[in-house]
Write a protein that holds these residues in place. Structure first.
Motif, PDB file in Angstrom:
ATOM      1  N   GLU A 196       0.838  -1.203   0.000  1.00  0.00           N
ATOM      2  CA  GLU A 196       0.000   0.000   0.000  1.00  0.00           C
ATOM      3  C   GLU A 196       0.873   1.254   0.000  1.00  0.00           C
ATOM      4  OE1 GLU A 196      -3.464   0.603   0.452  1.00  0.00           O
ATOM      5  OE2 GLU A 196      -4.239  -1.439   0.632  1.00  0.00           O
ATOM      6  N   ALA A 197       1.951   1.227   0.779  1.00  0.00           N
ATOM      7  CA  ALA A 197       2.861   2.375   0.816  1.00  0.00           C
ATOM      8  C   ALA A 197       3.503   2.577  -0.546  1.00  0.00           C
ATOM      9  CB  ALA A 197       3.928   2.154   1.887  1.00  0.00           C
ATOM     10  N   ALA A 198       3.874   1.478  -1.201  1.00  0.00           N
ATOM     11  CA  ALA A 198       4.470   1.570  -2.535  1.00  0.00           C
ATOM     12  C   ALA A 198       3.470   2.136  -3.539  1.00  0.00           C
ATOM     13  CB  ALA A 198       4.952   0.190  -2.985  1.00  0.00           C
ATOM     14  N   CYS A 199       2.213   1.714  -3.435  1.00  0.00           N
ATOM     15  CA  CYS A 199       1.183   2.227  -4.343  1.00  0.00           C
ATOM     16  C   CYS A 199       1.005   3.741  -4.152  1.00  0.00           C
ATOM     17  CB  CYS A 199      -0.143   1.510  -4.092  1.00  0.00           C
ATOM     18  SG  CYS A 199      -0.218  -0.172  -4.752  1.00  0.00           S
ATOM     19  N   ALA A 200       0.987   4.184  -2.910  1.00  0.00           N
ATOM     20  CA  ALA A 200       0.828   5.615  -2.645  1.00  0.00           C
ATOM     21  C   ALA A 200       2.008   6.398  -3.207  1.00  0.00           C
ATOM     22  CB  ALA A 200       0.706   5.860  -1.141  1.00  0.00           C
ATOM     23  N   ARG A 201       3.210   5.858  -3.050  1.00  0.00           N
ATOM     24  CA  ARG A 201       4.405   6.540  -3.562  1.00  0.00           C
ATOM     25  C   ARG A 201       4.369   6.654  -5.083  1.00  0.00           C
ATOM     26  NH1 ARG A 201       7.757   3.337  -1.723  1.00  0.00           N
ATOM     27  NH2 ARG A 201       8.229   2.111  -3.589  1.00  0.00           N
ATOM     28  N   VAL A 202       4.070   5.565  -5.767  1.00  0.00           N
ATOM     29  CA  VAL A 202       4.045   5.573  -7.233  1.00  0.00           C
ATOM     30  C   VAL A 202       2.886   6.409  -7.757  1.00  0.00           C
ATOM     31  CG1 VAL A 202       3.813   4.128  -9.282  1.00  0.00           C
ATOM     32  CG2 VAL A 202       5.206   3.345  -7.365  1.00  0.00           C
TER      33      VAL A 202
ATOM     34  N   THR B 277       1.618   9.001  -6.409  1.00  0.00           N
ATOM     35  CA  THR B 277       2.003  10.409  -6.261  1.00  0.00           C
ATOM     36  C   THR B 277       2.946  10.841  -7.374  1.00  0.00           C
ATOM     37  OG1 THR B 277       1.774  10.239  -3.861  1.00  0.00           O
ATOM     38  CG2 THR B 277       3.070  12.080  -4.695  1.00  0.00           C
ATOM     39  N   GLN B 278       3.850   9.968  -7.737  1.00  0.00           N
ATOM     40  CA  GLN B 278       4.810  10.286  -8.794  1.00  0.00           C
ATOM     41  C   GLN B 278       4.157  10.388 -10.168  1.00  0.00           C
ATOM     42  OE1 GLN B 278       7.450   6.965  -8.245  1.00  0.00           O
ATOM     43  NE2 GLN B 278       8.651   7.973  -6.623  1.00  0.00           N
ATOM     44  N   ARG B 279       3.050   9.691 -10.364  1.00  0.00           N
ATOM     45  CA  ARG B 279       2.396   9.637 -11.675  1.00  0.00           C
ATOM     46  C   ARG B 279       1.047  10.343 -11.683  1.00  0.00           C
ATOM     47  NH1 ARG B 279       3.833   3.233 -12.952  1.00  0.00           N
ATOM     48  NH2 ARG B 279       6.106   3.540 -12.978  1.00  0.00           N
ATOM     49  N   LEU B 280       0.829  11.188 -10.708  1.00  0.00           N
ATOM     50  CA  LEU B 280      -0.465  11.845 -10.552  1.00  0.00           C
ATOM     51  C   LEU B 280      -0.771  12.759 -11.735  1.00  0.00           C
ATOM     52  CD1 LEU B 280      -2.662  11.878  -8.339  1.00  0.00           C
ATOM     53  CD2 LEU B 280      -1.645  14.022  -7.534  1.00  0.00           C
ATOM     54  N   SER B 281      -1.942  12.577 -12.305  1.00  0.00           N
ATOM     55  CA  SER B 281      -2.410  13.425 -13.413  1.00  0.00           C
ATOM     56  C   SER B 281      -3.677  14.143 -12.972  1.00  0.00           C
ATOM     57  CB  SER B 281      -2.712  12.557 -14.642  1.00  0.00           C
ATOM     58  OG  SER B 281      -3.803  11.686 -14.369  1.00  0.00           O
ATOM     59  N   LEU B 282      -4.154  15.060 -13.797  1.00  0.00           N
ATOM     60  CA  LEU B 282      -5.383  15.774 -13.475  1.00  0.00           C
ATOM     61  C   LEU B 282      -6.550  14.795 -13.386  1.00  0.00           C
ATOM     62  CD1 LEU B 282      -6.961  18.360 -13.022  1.00  0.00           C
ATOM     63  CD2 LEU B 282      -7.141  18.622 -15.508  1.00  0.00           C
ATOM     64  N   LEU B 283      -6.597  13.840 -14.310  1.00  0.00           N
ATOM     65  CA  LEU B 283      -7.662  12.844 -14.286  1.00  0.00           C
ATOM     66  C   LEU B 283      -7.590  12.000 -13.023  1.00  0.00           C
ATOM     67  CD1 LEU B 283      -9.997  11.338 -15.585  1.00  0.00           C
ATOM     68  CD2 LEU B 283      -8.327   9.947 -16.844  1.00  0.00           C
ATOM     69  N   ALA B 284      -6.376  11.639 -12.619  1.00  0.00           N
ATOM     70  CA  ALA B 284      -6.202  10.835 -11.409  1.00  0.00           C
ATOM     71  C   ALA B 284      -6.703  11.590 -10.181  1.00  0.00           C
ATOM     72  CB  ALA B 284      -4.734  10.461 -11.234  1.00  0.00           C
ATOM     73  N   ARG B 285      -6.424  12.876 -10.125  1.00  0.00           N
ATOM     74  CA  ARG B 285      -6.902  13.698  -9.005  1.00  0.00           C
ATOM     75  C   ARG B 285      -8.428  13.665  -8.928  1.00  0.00           C
ATOM     76  NH1 ARG B 285      -3.602  17.955  -6.847  1.00  0.00           N
ATOM     77  NH2 ARG B 285      -1.453  17.837  -7.605  1.00  0.00           N
ATOM     78  N   VAL B 286      -9.044  13.832 -10.091  1.00  0.00           N
ATOM     79  CA  VAL B 286     -10.511  13.842 -10.150  1.00  0.00           C
ATOM     80  C   VAL B 286     -11.076  12.491  -9.703  1.00  0.00           C
ATOM     81  CG1 VAL B 286     -12.502  13.976 -11.694  1.00  0.00           C
ATOM     82  CG2 VAL B 286     -10.620  15.608 -11.947  1.00  0.00           C
ATOM     83  N   GLU B 287     -10.447  11.403 -10.131  1.00  0.00           N
ATOM     84  CA  GLU B 287     -10.924  10.066  -9.760  1.00  0.00           C
ATOM     85  C   GLU B 287     -10.795   9.822  -8.258  1.00  0.00           C
ATOM     86  OE1 GLU B 287      -8.598   7.506 -12.233  1.00  0.00           O
ATOM     87  OE2 GLU B 287     -10.016   7.616 -13.905  1.00  0.00           O
ATOM     88  N   ILE B 288      -9.685  10.247  -7.683  1.00  0.00           N
ATOM     89  CA  ILE B 288      -9.483  10.082  -6.241  1.00  0.00           C
ATOM     90  C   ILE B 288     -10.485  10.930  -5.466  1.00  0.00           C
ATOM     91  CG2 ILE B 288      -7.897  10.518  -4.326  1.00  0.00           C
ATOM     92  CD1 ILE B 288      -5.610   9.741  -6.215  1.00  0.00           C
TER      93      ILE B 288
ATOM     94  N   ARG C  42      -5.060   1.878  -9.030  1.00  0.00           N
ATOM     95  CA  ARG C  42      -5.180   2.071 -10.468  1.00  0.00           C
ATOM     96  C   ARG C  42      -4.343   3.257 -10.945  1.00  0.00           C
ATOM     97  NH1 ARG C  42     -10.156   2.242 -10.487  1.00  0.00           N
ATOM     98  NH2 ARG C  42     -10.565   4.461 -10.701  1.00  0.00           N
ATOM     99  N   VAL C  43      -4.274   4.293 -10.115  1.00  0.00           N
ATOM    100  CA  VAL C  43      -3.527   5.499 -10.474  1.00  0.00           C
ATOM    101  C   VAL C  43      -2.034   5.221 -10.637  1.00  0.00           C
ATOM    102  CG1 VAL C  43      -2.825   7.774  -9.599  1.00  0.00           C
ATOM    103  CG2 VAL C  43      -5.220   7.103  -9.518  1.00  0.00           C
ATOM    104  N   THR C  44      -1.549   4.144 -10.026  1.00  0.00           N
ATOM    105  CA  THR C  44      -0.126   3.814 -10.177  1.00  0.00           C
ATOM    106  C   THR C  44       0.213   3.515 -11.629  1.00  0.00           C
ATOM    107  OG1 THR C  44      -0.409   1.414  -9.868  1.00  0.00           O
ATOM    108  CG2 THR C  44      -0.097   2.759  -7.878  1.00  0.00           C
ATOM    109  N   GLY C  45      -0.787   3.097 -12.392  1.00  0.00           N
ATOM    110  CA  GLY C  45      -0.531   2.732 -13.783  1.00  0.00           C
ATOM    111  C   GLY C  45       0.179   1.395 -13.911  1.00  0.00           C
ATOM    112  N   ASN C  46       0.289   0.694 -12.790  1.00  0.00           N
ATOM    113  CA  ASN C  46       0.977  -0.604 -12.774  1.00  0.00           C
ATOM    114  C   ASN C  46      -0.020  -1.692 -12.380  1.00  0.00           C
ATOM    115  OD1 ASN C  46       2.503  -2.927 -11.999  1.00  0.00           O
ATOM    116  ND2 ASN C  46       4.308  -1.644 -11.741  1.00  0.00           N
ATOM    117  N   PRO C  47      -0.531  -2.448 -13.342  1.00  0.00           N
ATOM    118  CA  PRO C  47      -1.554  -3.453 -13.030  1.00  0.00           C
ATOM    119  C   PRO C  47      -1.062  -4.571 -12.118  1.00  0.00           C
ATOM    120  CG  PRO C  47      -0.747  -3.725 -15.274  1.00  0.00           C
ATOM    121  CD  PRO C  47      -0.187  -2.433 -14.779  1.00  0.00           C
TER     122      PRO C  47
END
Length: 225
Positions: free
Chosen positions: A101-107, A109-120, A152-157
């Motif tokens: 979970e910590a790794a997902c939050a880190r990644v 954050t690094q790949r955050l887009s406008l769409l990702a912000r809206v989804e969260i 999902r926001v990590t972009g890593n399935p």
């Protein structure tokens, strides 16, 4: 004469059965993750056949898959029940959850887009609405969706799949910690702090924040089980 592209009957039936098995598996996985099925609860095959309008064959296949995943465990008289973990087992699972979970939050954050912000933000809005309404069932589903959105926001399935598996395994146990409307509101508020860290673009702070979030979740889960 034009050649037909129709599939052989046996192949069509196999696909239909596979779709039915997947539907049953997905429904049970969601029910366990959302705490609709309690730890140790017996799964009744007959009830499932009536609910889904199918024979016992796809039901048994779906149950076998969930046993293989660790969500269900063999019970008495060839039956199955929802996995009921000991405190030590929960500690071990949460230890792994903390890391992924910590790794997902880190990644994320690094790949955050406008769409990702809206989804969260949209996922959190669902949590807030359910918490304010005191709707436990709705909050459990919204809470799962909130975390799945971060995965999902990590972009890593692959990361998302592993993280989801741990949430599925612990869903029934974690659901017990939401006993009062105040528990729902406190959980939803903790999301706000986590979102602020993710949106800050400080990936290490977001990772630490998620780790703290999961540590609190673990303490509450142990207290409730």
């Amino acid at each position: 004469m034009a050649r037909t592209s129709a599939q052989p009957p046996n192949q069509t039936l196999t696909k239909m059965r596979g779709s039915t098995v997947g539907r049953i598996e997905a429904a049970l996985t969601q029910a366990i993750a959302a705490g609709e099925l309690a730890p140790g609860e017996r799964i009744d095959e007959v009830t499932l056949t009536e609910r889904f309008g199918v024979s016992r064959t796809p039901v048994r296949e779906a149950l076998s898959r969930l046993v293989a995943q660790g969500l269900l465990i063999p019970g008495e008289k060839r039956g199955v029940r929802v996995a009921d973990y000991t405190r030590e087992q929960l500690a071990q699972i949460f230890e792994a959850m903390h890391e992924i979970e910590a790794a997902c939050a880190r990644v994320a954050t690094q790949r955050l887009s406008l769409l990702a912000r809206v989804e969260i933000e949209a996922a959190q809005a669902e949590c807030i609405a359910a918490a304010k309404a005191g709707d436990r069932a709705a909050y459990l589903k919204a809470n799962e969706a909130f975390h799945l959105t971060i995965y999902r926001v990590t972009g890593n399935p692959y990361m998302a799949e592993i993280a989801s598996e741990f949430r599925n395994r612990t869903g029934a146990a974690r659901a017990k910690k939401f006993a009062t409307p105040e528990d729902l509101l406190a959980s939803a508020q903790s999301h706000e702090d986590l979102i602020a860290l993710i949106f800050s673009e400080d990936s290490e702070a977001a990772s630490d924040g998620m780790r703290a979030h999961m540590a609190q979740s673990f303490r509450a889960t142990l207290a409730a089980n």
